[in-house]
Design a protein around this motif. Structure first.
Motif, short mmCIF file in Angstrom:
data_model
loop_
_atom_site.label_atom_id
_atom_site.label_comp_id
_atom_site.label_asym_id
_atom_site.label_seq_id
_atom_site.Cartn_x
_atom_site.Cartn_y
_atom_site.Cartn_z
N ASN A 177 0.83 -1.20 0.00
CA ASN A 177 0.00 0.00 0.00
C ASN A 177 0.87 1.25 0.00
OD1 ASN A 177 -2.45 -1.33 -0.09
ND2 ASN A 177 -2.68 -1.41 2.14
N GLY A 178 1.98 1.19 0.74
CA GLY A 178 2.92 2.31 0.74
C GLY A 178 3.54 2.51 -0.63
N PHE A 179 3.79 1.41 -1.33
CA PHE A 179 4.35 1.48 -2.68
C PHE A 179 3.36 2.14 -3.64
CE2 PHE A 179 4.90 -0.49 -6.90
CZ PHE A 179 6.19 -0.07 -7.19
N LEU A 180 2.11 1.72 -3.56
CA LEU A 180 1.08 2.32 -4.42
C LEU A 180 0.91 3.80 -4.12
CD1 LEU A 180 -1.65 -0.50 -4.43
CD2 LEU A 180 0.11 -0.05 -6.15
N GLU A 240 -4.23 -9.88 -8.93
CA GLU A 240 -5.09 -8.73 -8.63
C GLU A 240 -4.26 -7.52 -8.22
OE1 GLU A 240 -7.63 -10.46 -5.71
OE2 GLU A 240 -9.07 -11.24 -7.19
N HIS A 241 -3.18 -7.77 -7.49
CA HIS A 241 -2.30 -6.67 -7.11
C HIS A 241 -1.57 -6.09 -8.32
CE1 HIS A 241 -2.99 -6.74 -2.87
NE2 HIS A 241 -2.48 -7.95 -2.68
N VAL A 242 -1.17 -6.97 -9.26
CA VAL A 242 -0.56 -6.48 -10.49
C VAL A 242 -1.56 -5.60 -11.24
CG1 VAL A 242 0.36 -7.12 -12.76
CG2 VAL A 242 1.02 -8.43 -10.74
N LYS A 243 -2.79 -6.08 -11.34
CA LYS A 243 -3.86 -5.34 -12.02
C LYS A 243 -4.10 -3.99 -11.34
CE LYS A 243 -8.60 -5.99 -13.71
NZ LYS A 243 -9.77 -6.92 -13.72
N LEU A 245 -1.91 -2.24 -9.72
CA LEU A 245 -0.81 -1.36 -10.08
C LEU A 245 -0.98 -0.83 -11.50
CD1 LEU A 245 2.02 -0.12 -9.62
CD2 LEU A 245 2.99 -2.29 -10.41
N VAL A 246 -1.31 -1.72 -12.45
CA VAL A 246 -1.48 -1.33 -13.85
C VAL A 246 -2.57 -0.27 -14.00
CG1 VAL A 246 -2.13 -2.16 -16.14
CG2 VAL A 246 -0.58 -3.51 -14.73
N ALA A 247 -3.61 -0.38 -13.16
CA ALA A 247 -4.72 0.58 -13.23
C ALA A 247 -4.28 2.00 -12.92
CB ALA A 247 -5.82 0.15 -12.26
N LEU A 248 -3.17 2.16 -12.22
CA LEU A 248 -2.65 3.49 -11.90
C LEU A 248 -1.86 4.09 -13.07
CD1 LEU A 248 -1.35 2.95 -8.23
CD2 LEU A 248 -3.54 3.93 -8.98
N GLN A 249 -1.72 3.32 -14.15
CA GLN A 249 -0.96 3.74 -15.34
C GLN A 249 0.43 4.27 -14.94
OE1 GLN A 249 -3.76 6.50 -17.25
NE2 GLN A 249 -4.51 4.81 -18.53
N PRO A 250 1.22 3.41 -14.30
CA PRO A 250 2.50 3.86 -13.74
C PRO A 250 3.67 3.83 -14.72
CG PRO A 250 2.17 1.57 -13.19
CD PRO A 250 0.95 1.99 -13.98
N GLU A 400 5.22 -19.87 -19.90
CA GLU A 400 3.80 -19.54 -19.73
C GLU A 400 3.60 -18.51 -18.63
OE1 GLU A 400 0.13 -18.99 -20.58
OE2 GLU A 400 1.28 -20.46 -21.74
N VAL A 401 4.39 -18.59 -17.56
CA VAL A 401 4.33 -17.57 -16.52
C VAL A 401 4.64 -16.20 -17.14
CG1 VAL A 401 5.34 -16.71 -14.37
CG2 VAL A 401 4.96 -19.16 -14.66
N ASN A 402 5.74 -16.13 -17.88
CA ASN A 402 6.12 -14.87 -18.51
C ASN A 402 5.03 -14.35 -19.43
OD1 ASN A 402 8.56 -15.27 -17.25
ND2 ASN A 402 9.76 -15.51 -19.12
N ASP A 403 4.53 -15.21 -20.30
CA ASP A 403 3.56 -14.79 -21.31
C ASP A 403 2.22 -14.40 -20.68
OD1 ASP A 403 5.49 -15.30 -23.19
OD2 ASP A 403 4.62 -17.20 -23.86
N SER A 404 1.76 -15.18 -19.71
CA SER A 404 0.47 -14.89 -19.08
C SER A 404 0.50 -13.59 -18.29
CB SER A 404 0.05 -16.05 -18.16
OG SER A 404 -0.34 -17.17 -18.90
N VAL A 405 1.60 -13.38 -17.56
CA VAL A 405 1.72 -12.13 -16.80
C VAL A 405 1.83 -10.95 -17.77
CG1 VAL A 405 3.13 -10.83 -15.18
CG2 VAL A 405 2.71 -13.25 -14.79
N GLY A 406 2.53 -11.14 -18.89
CA GLY A 406 2.60 -10.09 -19.90
C GLY A 406 1.21 -9.75 -20.42
N ALA A 407 0.38 -10.77 -20.61
CA ALA A 407 -1.00 -10.55 -21.07
C ALA A 407 -1.82 -9.83 -20.00
CB ALA A 407 -1.64 -11.88 -21.44
N LEU A 408 -1.58 -10.16 -18.75
CA LEU A 408 -2.27 -9.49 -17.65
C LEU A 408 -1.93 -8.00 -17.63
CD1 LEU A 408 -3.87 -9.49 -14.92
CD2 LEU A 408 -1.72 -10.13 -13.81
N ILE A 409 -0.67 -7.68 -17.78
CA ILE A 409 -0.23 -6.29 -17.78
C ILE A 409 -0.79 -5.54 -18.99
CG2 ILE A 409 1.81 -4.80 -18.01
CD1 ILE A 409 3.32 -6.87 -16.28
N ALA A 410 -0.91 -6.25 -20.11
CA ALA A 410 -1.45 -5.65 -21.33
C ALA A 410 -2.97 -5.54 -21.30
CB ALA A 410 -1.01 -6.46 -22.54
N GLY A 411 -3.60 -6.20 -20.32
CA GLY A 411 -5.05 -6.11 -20.17
C GLY A 411 -5.84 -7.16 -20.92
N SER A 412 -5.15 -8.19 -21.44
CA SER A 412 -5.86 -9.20 -22.23
C SER A 412 -6.13 -10.50 -21.45
CB SER A 412 -5.09 -9.52 -23.51
OG SER A 412 -3.79 -9.97 -23.21
#
Length: 430
Positions: A177-180, A240-243, A245-250, A400-412
């Protein structure tokens, strides 16, 4: 898996092993030359194709041979991808080199399960017990040691102290929370909080991996891989925490198409002062200075924050390094070389001349770089160590970890879909 190991060491040029002949494994079994001298030839396969490591290691071999006149070390050096391909073929053939480079984790486990790797637990006890505990973690399987480290490192946040001050951030955050909140303050001050190489998905994987460690706990990552199930609530929460963070458009503008070490990539964005932070390994300062201008005294380092209510701790770290393993039945001369390579004298030389972090505690005095000292301090205080997921797991699962997390960050992909995709890949490995 692409080339994550070389990407992570982006400051080393991916020099090709052009013209290097790939010979048969003449050294296997510690062959005698057949004459009266009784010389034992040991074959050592490594990936030190770049300077200064290539020259430093060759000199160390000469030194060892001078101390052990009945032993000859034959060096076979391959560029990273060529090495991986050749070792995959050798593993299938059931015949590995006497001494060979290993990152530990999933690939080493496959080789051990095939009965091809020497158990070093007892044969190296006289010197391995004195090595930095976290450095040995990637090579421990079922409490048995199958590799001896020569390098270790960890991922953390590299940050611009001047930009933090501009945003009114006094100290690096220790909680999620402090990081966000810090991200929000940076944005309010007109500063891009984070740089990310979205084109290279291993960079985003670091966020999910650390968050999984902090929410589900470090042991859960091993258990999930063993049970082929990453759908537990801690892993979904990590997504969900990654999402969140991404929602803040950092991230910097155009981050999804950015590479890591190019002049317009992640490292340069931080090194040129255009973003306040990046989550990266101990090599980051060198790449920042190489790809951009570098931050000098304005550069700082802090560990990935703890997640409130999570099972993990801020002192549990994520990273990796390099080590050496032996083929099963390797001669004593190969063990002797590992002991020589892991000695305080050798480690001091490696630290001074090649920039690795010390695995022998007494060699720490040779570490003079302020940034590396900051990383070493965290490693020494670590209460747990998790190897890079794309090395800890079987190659297809890591990818698959790399690719799936990349897709999460990209919003897909959703956090649940990430967990399901990794689980599916793990089950298909069975």
């Amino acid at each position: 898996m692409g080339d994550p190991a070389l990407s992570r060491r982006g400051f080393l040029a991916a020099s090709a092993a052009a013209g290097l002949g790939i010979t048969a494994l003449s050294g296997c079994g510690g062959d005698s030359d057949g004459g009266s001298s009784g010389t034992t030839t040991i074959e050592w396969w490594n990936i030190s194709t770049t300077e200064p490591t290539k020259t430093v290691w060759a000199a160390l071999v000469k030194k060892f041979e001078a101390q052990n006149p009945k032993v000859k070390i034959k060096i076979v050096q391959l560029e990273n991808d060529a090495y991986k391909a050749k070792m995959t073929a050798l593993t299938s053939s059931g015949k590995l080199p006497d001494i060979f480079h290993t990152w530990g984790g999933g690939v080493l486990k496959q080789q051990v399960d095939a009965g091809l790797v020497e158990d070093l637990t007892d044969r190296t006890k006289d010197f391995s017990e004195g090595l930095l505990p976290v450095a040995k973690e990637p090579y421990l399987l079922d409490d048995k040691l199958y590799g001896i480290p020569f390098d270790i490192g960890m991922v953390g946040f590299w940050y611009n102290k001047a930009l933090f001050k501009k945003a009114g951030i006094g100290e690096p955050p220790t909680t999620w929370n402090g990081f966000l909140d810090a991200v929000r303050k940076l944005k309010s001050a007109g500063v891009t909080p984070l740089a990310l190489a979205g084109k290279e998905t291993w960079t985003g994987m670091y966020y999910w991996a650390y968050l999984a460690m902090r929410t589900a706990g470090i042991d859960a990552l091993t258990k999930a891989n063993e049970e082929k199930d990453f759908t537990g609530p801690g892993f979904v929460e990590a997504g969900e925490h990654v999402k969140e963070l991404v929602a803040l458009q950092p991230f910097q503008k155009g981050f999804l198409g950015a590479s890591y070490s190019t002049p317009t990539g992640q490292a340069a964005t931080v090194g040129n002062g255009r973003a306040a932070m990046e989550l990266m390994g101990q090599w980051a300062p060198v790449v920042q200075a190489d790809a951009g201008k570098g931050l000098g005294d304005d550069l700082g380092f802090f560990p990935f924050p703890a997640v409130e209510g999570g099972k993990g701790s801020i002192t549990e770290v994520f990273g990796g390094g390099g080590g050496h393993a032996l083929r099963r039945g390797a001669p004593q001369a190969a063990v002797d070389f590992l002991k020589f390579f892991a000695s305080e004298t050798t480690d001091r030389e490696l630290v001074k001349k090649t920039g690795v972090l010390p695995v022998v505690p007494a060699a720490e005095e040779a570490l003079t770089d302020r940034n590396l000292q900051a990383v070493q301090k965290q490693l020494k205080g670590a209460t747990g160590f998790q190897l890079y997921l794309d090395q800890a797991y079987a190659p297809a699962v890591g990818q698959e970890v790399n690719d799936s997390v990349g897709a999460l960050i990209a919003g897909s992909k959703s956090p649940e879909q990430v967990a399901q995709s990794i689980t599916k890949a793990a089950k298909e490995e069975q």
